[in-house]
Write a protein that holds these residues in place. Structure first.
Motif, PDB file in Angstrom:
ATOM      1  N   VAL A 236      -2.523  54.927  -5.035  1.00  0.00           N
ATOM      2  CA  VAL A 236      -3.299  53.967  -5.688  1.00  0.00           C
ATOM      3  C   VAL A 236      -2.734  53.230  -6.431  1.00  0.00           C
ATOM      4  O   VAL A 236      -1.841  53.781  -7.255  1.00  0.00           O
ATOM      5  CB  VAL A 236      -4.698  54.747  -6.268  1.00  0.00           C
ATOM      6  N   PHE A 237      -2.931  52.010  -6.972  1.00  0.00           N
ATOM      7  CA  PHE A 237      -2.285  51.313  -7.593  1.00  0.00           C
ATOM      8  C   PHE A 237      -3.237  50.257  -8.681  1.00  0.00           C
ATOM      9  O   PHE A 237      -4.040  49.541  -8.118  1.00  0.00           O
ATOM     10  CB  PHE A 237      -1.013  50.359  -7.057  1.00  0.00           C
ATOM     11  N   PRO A 238      -2.875  50.112  -9.810  1.00  0.00           N
ATOM     12  CA  PRO A 238      -3.912  48.887 -10.553  1.00  0.00           C
ATOM     13  C   PRO A 238      -3.352  47.525 -10.177  1.00  0.00           C
ATOM     14  O   PRO A 238      -2.448  47.261 -10.551  1.00  0.00           O
ATOM     15  CB  PRO A 238      -3.731  49.393 -11.995  1.00  0.00           C
ATOM     16  N   VAL A 239      -4.165  46.776  -9.789  1.00  0.00           N
ATOM     17  CA  VAL A 239      -3.858  45.475  -9.348  1.00  0.00           C
ATOM     18  C   VAL A 239      -4.756  44.460 -10.114  1.00  0.00           C
ATOM     19  O   VAL A 239      -6.050  44.383  -9.644  1.00  0.00           O
ATOM     20  CB  VAL A 239      -3.516  45.232  -7.824  1.00  0.00           C
ATOM     21  N   PHE A 240      -3.948  43.466 -10.841  1.00  0.00           N
ATOM     22  CA  PHE A 240      -4.899  42.452 -11.453  1.00  0.00           C
ATOM     23  C   PHE A 240      -5.285  41.458 -10.575  1.00  0.00           C
ATOM     24  O   PHE A 240      -4.372  40.921  -9.767  1.00  0.00           O
ATOM     25  CB  PHE A 240      -4.450  41.823 -12.701  1.00  0.00           C
ATOM     26  N   ILE A 241      -6.607  41.052 -10.347  1.00  0.00           N
ATOM     27  CA  ILE A 241      -7.111  39.892  -9.594  1.00  0.00           C
ATOM     28  C   ILE A 241      -7.672  39.025 -10.172  1.00  0.00           C
ATOM     29  O   ILE A 241      -8.731  39.419 -10.868  1.00  0.00           O
ATOM     30  CB  ILE A 241      -7.724  40.265  -8.514  1.00  0.00           C
ATOM     31  N   TYR A 242      -7.187  37.610 -10.504  1.00  0.00           N
ATOM     32  CA  TYR A 242      -7.952  36.520 -11.252  1.00  0.00           C
ATOM     33  C   TYR A 242      -9.333  36.443 -10.853  1.00  0.00           C
ATOM     34  O   TYR A 242      -9.349  36.341  -9.446  1.00  0.00           O
ATOM     35  CB  TYR A 242      -7.069  35.260 -11.353  1.00  0.00           C
ATOM     36  N   ARG A 243     -10.235  36.212 -11.527  1.00  0.00           N
ATOM     37  CA  ARG A 243     -11.557  35.965 -11.025  1.00  0.00           C
ATOM     38  C   ARG A 243     -12.191  34.657 -11.920  1.00  0.00           C
ATOM     39  O   ARG A 243     -12.082  34.674 -13.038  1.00  0.00           O
ATOM     40  CB  ARG A 243     -12.511  37.338 -11.336  1.00  0.00           C
TER      41      ARG A 243
END
Length: 284
Positions: free
Chosen positions: A15-22
């Motif tokens: 598992v990885f923390p992935v930033f997704i622009y919202r």
């Protein structure tokens, strides 16, 4: 290798923390989402959902919608095959897909790419309807699925009208395929809608709550008849040749160029420190 990648993407230990622009949207109270480590499959579904929801523009290249649908379909095919139950908020994805379809169909464009998109969407929902018991996290997810199909039935009615409109004209075969793939969704709507109306009349309620609708759905599953769709879990393998070959060629060249420049600077810097250190020692 694709099977290995799909397995890795669904591995709960990877598992990885992935930033997704919202993008800021009026219907979202809070555009910020806590950054949590998730599997890559979860993140990929989040990315496709966000992409579909926030790229509803008239001049947008519709083939990018198609790529999103193919990614979603392929993930579902793997989950169905391996019986992987990803604990994902599926209603978010369903609403994103339906919103994208509703928008593109409102444009009333005579474009074969759009018709193919509709076929892909209908196949995705058929995957959920026919095989959801193999990958949805719990039975309640089925109730939520049927509720969303009933709540948004106007979108699918509109798709059916589009298929009928062009069936004898420009896209005959594609429209026949679309109408066939819409059969089960329309069967669900036609089966449950009269029962919901009868319940509302009997209880003198104009608009049932979501929980009440799902109770009606649960009580009438046994009398629903669906049509088995062939080849739902088959997908077209992606190939960049010939349409996108030049794009990836240029991309790889640019990456190699930047890497070469960066690596050269690092080597020169390392050599410089080594040289200056040796010089200092010699002076001592």
């Amino acid at each position: 290798s694709s099977g290995i990648n799909a397995e890795y993407g669904h591995d709960e230990n990877q598992v990885f923390p992935v930033f997704i622009y919202r993008t800021k949207l009026r219907h979202r109270k809070d555009n910020k989402k806590e950054l949590t480590a998730m599997s890559l499959a979860y993140t990929l579904l989040d990315l496709t959902s966000e992409f579909l929801m926030t790229n509803l523009t008239k001049n947008f290249p519709f083939e990018l919608y198609s790529k999103c649908y193919r990614v979603i379909h392929r993930i579902l095919c793997y989950q169905k095959k391996c019986r992987v139950r990803l604990n994902y908020p599926w209603p978010t994805l369903w609403n994103s897909i339906i919103s994208a379809v509703k928008w593109s169909n409102s444009l009333q464009m005579d474009d074969p790419e759009i018709i193919n998109n509709y076929i892909q969407v209908s196949r995705i929902f058929n995957m959920f309807v026919m095989y959801g018991d193999t990958f949805l996290p719990n039975p309640g997810s089925y109730d939520e699925l049927y509720y969303e199909l009933l709540r948004q039935h106007g979108v699918f009615d509109s798709l059916n009208e589009t298929g009928l409109k062009y069936k004898e004209a420009t896209h005959k075969e594609a429209c026949k395929d679309l109408l066939s793939n819409l059969h089960n969704v329309r069967a669900i709507v036609n089966h449950f809608s009269p029962k919901i109306e009868a319940w509302s009349t009997a209880n003198k309620i104009s608009t049932p709550t979501p929980e009440e609708v799902m109770d009606i759905v649960r009580s009438n599953y046994d009398t629903l008849t669906l049509k088995l769709q062939d080849g739902l879990d088959h997908f077209e393998r992606y190939s960049e040749v010939p349409k996108e070959q030049q794009f990836f060629t240029n991309l790889v060249r640019q990456i190699c160029k930047e890497k070469r420049e960066t690596t050269t600077v690092q080597i020169e810097t390392a050599a410089y420190h080594k040289f200056t250190t040796a010089s200092n020692i010699g002076q001592i």
